[in-house]
Design an enzyme around this catalytic site. Structure first.
Site, PDB file in Angstrom:
ATOM      1  N   SER A  42       0.800  -1.222   0.000  1.00  0.00           N
ATOM      2  CA  SER A  42       0.000   0.000   0.000  1.00  0.00           C
ATOM      3  C   SER A  42       0.832   1.271   0.000  1.00  0.00           C
ATOM      4  O   SER A  42       0.293   2.345  -0.208  1.00  0.00           O
ATOM      5  CB  SER A  42      -0.942   0.014   1.207  1.00  0.00           C
ATOM      6  OG  SER A  42      -0.192   0.072   2.399  1.00  0.00           O
ATOM      7  N   LYS A  86       0.669   4.503   6.849  1.00  0.00           N
ATOM      8  CA  LYS A  86       0.040   5.298   5.794  1.00  0.00           C
ATOM      9  C   LYS A  86       0.570   6.721   5.881  1.00  0.00           C
ATOM     10  O   LYS A  86       1.284   7.083   6.815  1.00  0.00           O
ATOM     11  CB  LYS A  86      -1.492   5.328   5.964  1.00  0.00           C
ATOM     12  CG  LYS A  86      -2.166   3.978   5.907  1.00  0.00           C
ATOM     13  CD  LYS A  86      -2.395   3.486   4.489  1.00  0.00           C
ATOM     14  CE  LYS A  86      -3.055   2.135   4.479  1.00  0.00           C
ATOM     15  NZ  LYS A  86      -2.179   1.010   4.304  1.00  0.00           N
TER      16      LYS A  86
END
Lengths: 160, 170
Positions: A42, A86
């Site tokens: 990701s 993230k």
């Protein structure tokens, strides 16, 4: 009789030394910095698919010096036993515009509520982030990534 | 010279005890005062504004539950407020992931999402809880309240209490 006394004193000193080291280790790993292994698709191309050892620091989020662009470790709101990596895209009060690549190309705009942050992975096509589970409370942030170290050795450097 | 040595060893001892205390309160258990009347009569039976913080209940918060984040209905927990991460609140878990919560005011039901829980105070008339800010992520929980430790006449174990307003898959 005296020998037992001396033995007990020795055992107590060793236990105290061990306890001191253990506590120093705990405080460093939770309040200062620690190396962390991250893996997954990701955050491509910033972070590797098969694993990067990066240095995480735990001071910034406690003093409130986190802003858009920082890579952070967040306890997942979907599973509290997992920590995800993230990037912060918006903080409280920001208007964030995003699109979900696989759900048509519709754009959505949202205002981040008070006490929350909007996080997204760099690889929008393979990341489950705030676009799926919404803005994340600031209290779930565990740390900030700030240095790529050791492995792989050719990408040693700061993560800005 | 002797005073300097004494000061140095005193500082070292303070530092060591500080580290040990911080580690114990992070990993095992800590003692915190409960403010406000949102958990009356379980905590702070009498809110006497004259006495103020002198009459607060002090409770034992244990941290072993944070290894696996497994909670049960009726647990009293300490969590970070979702709108201000610096504040901590004490409430009771009413719903776990997958439960259906009914709101009597609007005749509505909602399902508690995965990884979240529904919390409410024991004194619904003066409690800011999930009825206002919705279900909270389990990751915001910072400990489980087990006993009241002070004042001495109120020392006891905190019981789980079940709520009549939920439907849970059994």
């Amino acid at each position: 009789m005296r020998r037992w006394g001396l033995l007990a004193k020795e055992a107590l000193t060793q236990t105290l030394t061990f306890a001191r080291f253990f506590c120093l280790f705990h405080v460093t790993n939770h309040y200062l910095w620690s190396p962390t292994l991250v893996f997954g698709p990701s955050m491509l191309p910033t972070l590797n698919l098969t694993g990067d050892v990066i240095l995480a620091e735990y001071v910034s989020h406690r003093v409130g010096r986190l802003g858009p662009g920082d890579i952070v470790f967040v306890r997942s709101p979907v599973d509290p036993n997992k920590i995800v990596t993230k990037r912060i895209v918006g903080v409280e009060g920001d208007r964030v515009t995003y699109f979900k690549p696989r759900n048509g190309d519709s754009c959505h705009t949202v205002v981040v509520p008070k006490g929350h942050v909007w996080i997204q992975g760099d690889n929008l096509y393979a990341s489950r982030d705030s676009r799926q589970f919404g803005p994340v409370p600031y209290g779930l942030i565990e740390g900030k990534a700030f240095f790529r170290q050791v492995w792989p050795p050719n990408s040693f450097g700061s993560l800005g | 010279m002797a005073a300097q040595n004494f000061l140095w060893s005193f500082t070292k001892n303070c530092f060591t005890f500080g580290l040990i205390g911080l580690t114990i309160s992070d990993r095992y258990a800590s003692i915190v005062p409960v403010r406000g009347s949102s958990m009356s009569p379980t905590f702070n039976l009498t809110t006497d504004s004259f006495m103020g913080s002198l009459s607060d209940d002090y409770v034992l918060v244990e941290k072993f539950c944070l290894q696996k984040y497994k909670f049960s209905h009726g647990d009293v927990i300490v969590f970070c407020s979702p709108s201000n991460h610096k504040e901590k609140h004490v409430k009771r878990i009413i719903g776990l992931p997958g439960d259906w919560i009914g709101t009597p005011m609007t005749n509505d039901v909602m399902k508690v999402p995965n990884g979240h829980c529904w919390v409410e105070g024991d004194n619904p008339s003066s409690s800011l809880d999930s009825r206002s800010f919705g279900p909270i992520p389990l990751g915001l929980i910072k400990g489980w309240v087990t006993h009241i430790l002070w004042p001495p006449q109120r020392v006891r174990h905190i019981e789980r209490k079940n709520h009549e307003n939920i439907l849970s898959p059994s």
